[in-house]
Design a protein around this motif. Structure first.
Motif, PDB file in Angstrom:
ATOM      1  N   ASP A  43       0.865  -1.184   0.000  1.00 20.70           N
ATOM      2  CA  ASP A  43       0.000   0.000   0.000  1.00 20.70           C
ATOM      3  C   ASP A  43       0.900   1.231   0.000  1.00 20.70           C
ATOM      4  N   TYR A  44       0.936   1.969  -1.107  1.00 21.76           N
ATOM      5  CA  TYR A  44       1.841   3.111  -1.224  1.00 21.76           C
ATOM      6  C   TYR A  44       1.568   4.170  -0.157  1.00 21.76           C
ATOM      7  N   ASP A  45       0.306   4.468   0.110  1.00 17.33           N
ATOM      8  CA  ASP A  45      -0.012   5.506   1.090  1.00 17.33           C
ATOM      9  C   ASP A  45       0.507   5.141   2.481  1.00 17.33           C
ATOM     10  N   ARG A  46       0.389   3.881   2.841  1.00 14.50           N
ATOM     11  CA  ARG A  46       0.934   3.409   4.123  1.00 14.50           C
ATOM     12  C   ARG A  46       2.451   3.585   4.140  1.00 14.50           C
TER      13      ARG A  46
ATOM     14  N   LYS B 284       4.248   5.659   2.360  1.00 16.60           N
ATOM     15  CA  LYS B 284       4.606   7.085   2.329  1.00 16.60           C
ATOM     16  C   LYS B 284       4.486   7.707   3.713  1.00 16.60           C
ATOM     17  N   SER B 285       3.488   7.320   4.466  1.00 17.18           N
ATOM     18  CA  SER B 285       3.323   7.836   5.816  1.00 17.18           C
ATOM     19  C   SER B 285       4.524   7.477   6.688  1.00 17.18           C
TER      20      SER B 285
ATOM     21  N   ASP C  56       7.687   9.358   5.520  1.00 23.81           N
ATOM     22  CA  ASP C  56       7.713  10.748   5.995  1.00 23.81           C
ATOM     23  C   ASP C  56       8.113  10.822   7.468  1.00 23.81           C
TER      24      ASP C  56
ATOM     25  N   ARG D 220       7.974   6.237  -8.197  1.00 23.74           N
ATOM     26  CA  ARG D 220       7.020   5.124  -8.246  1.00 23.74           C
ATOM     27  C   ARG D 220       7.022   4.537  -9.646  1.00 23.74           C
TER      28      ARG D 220
ATOM     29  N   ASN E  41       3.188   0.392  -6.807  1.00 24.19           N
ATOM     30  CA  ASN E  41       3.666  -0.088  -5.517  1.00 24.19           C
ATOM     31  C   ASN E  41       5.145  -0.473  -5.555  1.00 24.19           C
TER      32      ASN E  41
END
Length: 95
Positions: free
Chosen positions: A13-16, A18-19, A22, A40, A46
């Motif tokens: 999961d890219y958003d996971r 990225k969090s 960061d 990406r 992914n």
């Protein structure tokens, strides 16, 4: 001479990812990182490539061995071990 750490990885999961990525900014800075570029895959978003600049190759290697990075990798949802390459930039040109 600037050292670069190039990391290729695959996440669920890219958003996971990225969090968590960061959140790791202070840890990268503690290891003398000076900049990063995040990429990406076009065909597989992914698939991620991170290029981080460090003051020295030893700093980059130390970051790859850090406990904080290993813990972050677990939280980031990687589905395979990352591929690390530490290298030194020998030429830059623009077109």
């Amino acid at each position: 001479m600037t050292a670069k750490l190039i990391v290729q990885l695959h996440v669920t999961d890219y958003d996971r990812f990225k969090s968590v990525f960061d959140e790791m900014r202070p840890v990268r800075k503690e290891h003398a990182a000076t900049a990063h570029r995040l990429h990406r895959g076009v065909d597989d978003p992914n698939r991620v490539v991170v290029v981080t600049e460090f003051a020295t190759a030893d700093d980059a290697r130390a970051f790859t061995r850090s406990a904080a990075l290993k813990e972050a990798q677990q939280r980031a949802g990687m589905d395979a071990p990352p591929d690390f390459l530490v290298c030194e930039e020998v030429e830059t040109d623009t077109y």
